[in-house]
Motif scaffolding. Structure first.
Motif, PDB file in Angstrom:
ATOM      1  N   ASN A   1       0.810  -1.120   0.121  1.00 38.46           N
ATOM      2  CA  ASN A   1      -0.141   0.040   0.087  1.00 38.46           C
ATOM      3  C   ASN A   1       0.883   1.454   0.003  1.00 38.46           C
ATOM      4  N   ASN A   2       2.198   1.126   0.024  1.00 35.16           N
ATOM      5  CA  ASN A   2       3.186   2.337  -0.096  1.00 35.16           C
ATOM      6  C   ASN A   2       4.313   2.035  -0.776  1.00 35.16           C
ATOM      7  N   THR A   3       5.075   3.064  -1.258  1.00 35.10           N
ATOM      8  CA  THR A   3       6.100   2.921  -1.921  1.00 35.10           C
ATOM      9  C   THR A   3       7.272   2.028  -1.208  1.00 35.10           C
TER      10      THR A   3
ATOM     11  N   HIS B   1       4.245  -3.763  -6.687  1.00 36.92           N
ATOM     12  CA  HIS B   1       4.786  -2.500  -5.833  1.00 36.92           C
ATOM     13  C   HIS B   1       4.922  -1.456  -6.694  1.00 36.92           C
TER      14      HIS B   1
ATOM     15  N   ASN C   1       9.832  12.444   1.569  1.00 42.30           N
ATOM     16  CA  ASN C   1       8.663  11.565   1.908  1.00 42.30           C
ATOM     17  C   ASN C   1       9.349  10.381   3.055  1.00 42.30           C
TER      18      ASN C   1
ATOM     19  N   GLU D   1       8.434   4.005   4.335  1.00 47.99           N
ATOM     20  CA  GLU D   1       7.748   2.959   4.997  1.00 47.99           C
ATOM     21  C   GLU D   1       8.442   1.528   4.891  1.00 47.99           C
TER      22      GLU D   1
ATOM     23  N   THR E   1       9.982   2.571   9.806  1.00 50.36           N
ATOM     24  CA  THR E   1      10.360   1.911   8.690  1.00 50.36           C
ATOM     25  C   THR E   1      10.291   0.239   8.909  1.00 50.36           C
TER      26      THR E   1
END
Length: 384
Positions: free
Chosen positions: A169-171, A199, A223, A226, A251
Motif C-alpha cells: 500500500n506504500n512505495t 509494488h 517523503n 515506510e 520503517t
C-alpha cells in the motif's frame, strides 16, 4: 560435476549492454565468463545441494531464536546492546526475509561443506537469476547445448512471489551504495521483480536517505520511507551517524533486523556447537577457543567481513595465504579448512540461493586464489 569448455557468444558484449549488465566486466577484466560451464546431475543438485540448504536454513532459523533470547550470545556476536530488543522484536514479529545465499565447498562427490551464509547483502543475484538463464536458453536454441539441458534456477519466480507478501500500500524504496555499479545493477533488478509483484518503487542511493524532525527516515523528496530494501550491511548501519534512529523509526526493512544475526560469521562456531559432526558443517570455533578438527588446516575469518577481505588460509603443507582488508576489529572465528575444488586450475565456489527460506538457484564463481574475492569470475551451469 564437470567443467566443460564452451565458445563465448559472439554478441555477448551487445547482449550485456542491451540488458543493462554493466558489470559483466569488472576493472576491464572478465567477470561473466561463458568460455566454460559447469555440468551437474539432477541428483547432485537435489540431494547434495538443495536438500542440505533447506535443512541448514531451518537450523539457522532455530539459531536466531536462541541468540535473540541470550545476552551471552548477543555479546559474542558483537551486536550493539542498543539494538538487542529491536532485533528480538523483529524476530518475534515474524518480519519477512527476502533472500540469502549459502556458500559451499563442493566437488560433486563429497558432502557440500558450508563456508558461510551471506544472509543480508548477497550479490551475484542478477547474473545468477536472469543472465544465466538467458545464456541457457540461447545456447539451447543455437544447438550448443542439448534441448534437455536444464538449470537450477527459479530465483526470479520466487523473488516476485515473495515480494507479493510484503505490504503493497506504500512505495517500496530500494537503496544501494552510490559508488558501486554492481550494487546498483543488483538493486535495479530487484526493483523490477518488486514491480512485477505490484509494488510502487523508488530507487535511491543509501547515502541520500535522511531523517526528519520526528526521527523517521526520508527519501530525496522528504517523503517518509515506510518499506525499505537496503543493499547495505546491518553491522555498518549500526555504526552510521543516524543509527540512533533505527530502533525508533517506523520503517520496515528488507532484510529485517534479525538478519543481523545470520549475516554474522559467529553463526559458524555456534552451528558446530549445536550440531557437531553434521555432514554439511565444518568444525568452527571463536578465536582463542579452538579445539579439535583443525589438523587438516583452517581458515581465520573476521566476524564481519565481505568478499574474502581479512581472511587467512592455513594449509599444513601448502602454507599460509592472507587477503588484506579493513575488517576484523570485532574479532575472528576459526573454521576447519575445506579447500575449494580445482577445475582447470580454478578454485571453484558454489552458492545456493535461498528465497523465502527455500533453495531455488545456483551461483558458481571461480578464482585463481583459494580465497574467493569480489573479482571471482561467474561461470554458468547446466543440469544434464
Amino acid at each position: 560435476m564437470f567443467r566443460v569448455p564452451c565458445n563465448e557468444r559472439q554478441d555477448l558484449k551487445d547482449q550485456a549492454e542491451f540488458y543493462g549488465f554493466d558489470f559483466y566486466r569488472i576493472d576491464n577484466d572478465v567477470y561473466w565468463d561463458e568460455t566454460a560451464y559447469y555440468q551437474l546431475s539432477l541428483k547432485q543438485i537435489e540431494t547434495h545441494l538443495e536438500d542440505p540448504s533447506n535443512e541448514l536454513e531451518q537450523i539457522c532459523l532455530d539459531l536466531v531464536d536462541r541468540v535473540v533470547k541470550d545476552d551471552y550470545w548477543l555479546r559474542k556476536f558483537c551486536i550493539p546492546e542498543s539494538s538487542w530488543q529491536w532485533i528480538a522484536d523483529s524476530w518475534q514479529n515474524n518480519e519477512l526475509s527476502l533472500y540469502g545465499r549459502f556458500d559451499f565447498s563442493y566437488n560433486g562427490n563429497s558432502p557440500a561443506k558450508l563456508l558461510e551464509y551471506n544472509a543480508d547483502t548477497p550479490t551475484s543475484l542478477y547474473e545468477a537469476s536472469f543472465f544465466q538463464w538467458q545464456w541457457l536458453e540461447q545456447q539451447v536454441d543455437s544447438g550448443v547445448l542439448p534441448r534437455s539441458a536444464d538449470q537450477f534456477n527459479s530465483i526470479q519466480e520466487r523473488l516476485v512471489r515473495r515480494f507479493t507478501e510484503f505490504k503493497r500500500n506504500n512505495t517500496l524504496h530500494l537503496a544501494y551504495c552510490r559508488d558501486s555499479i554492481e550494487d546498483q545493477g543488483t538493486v535495479m533488478y530487484l526493483q523490477d521483480c518488486a514491480f512485477q509483484a505490484g509494488h510502487s518503487t523508488s530507487l535511491l542511493p543509501i547515502e541520500s536517505i535522511g531523517v526528519d524532525d520526528s526521527g523517521q527516515l526520508t527519501d530525496l523528496d522528504d517523503n517518509q520511507i515506510e518499506l525499505l530494501f537496503k543493499l547495505y550491511p546491518w553491522e555498518q548501519l549500526f555504526e552510521d551517524e543516524f543509527s540512533c534512529h533505527l530502533t525508533t523509526t517506523k520503517t520496515t526493512f528488507i532484510e529485517p533486523p534479525w538478519k543481523a544475526i545470520l549475516s554474522n560469521k559467529a553463526i559458524l562456531p555456534l552451528l558446530w556447537q549445536l550440531h557437531p559432526n553434521h555432514p554439511n558443517l565444518l568444525p568452527a570455533y571463536f578465536s582463542g577457543e579452538e579445539k579439535g578438527g583443525l589438523e587438516g588446516g583452517f581458515v581465520s575469518k573476521p566476524l564481519f567481513g565481505r568478499e574474502g577481505s581479512n581472511v587467512t588460509w592455513f594449509h599444513p603443507r601448502k602454507g599460509r595465504i592472507h587477503q588484506s582488508g579493513s575488517y576484523g576489529k570485532e574479532g575472528y572465528i576459526t573454521q576447519a579448512l575445506a579447500p575449494l575444488p580445482r577445475f582447470n586450475n580454478n578454485s571453484t565456489l558454489l552458492g545456493v540461493w535461498m528465497v523465502a527460506h527455500e533453495a531455488c538457484g545456483l551461483t558458481i564463481r571461480e578464482d585463481n586464489s583459494p580465497i574467493t574475492k569480489d573479482t571471482a569470475r561467474f561461470v554458468p551451469h547446466i543440469i544434464a
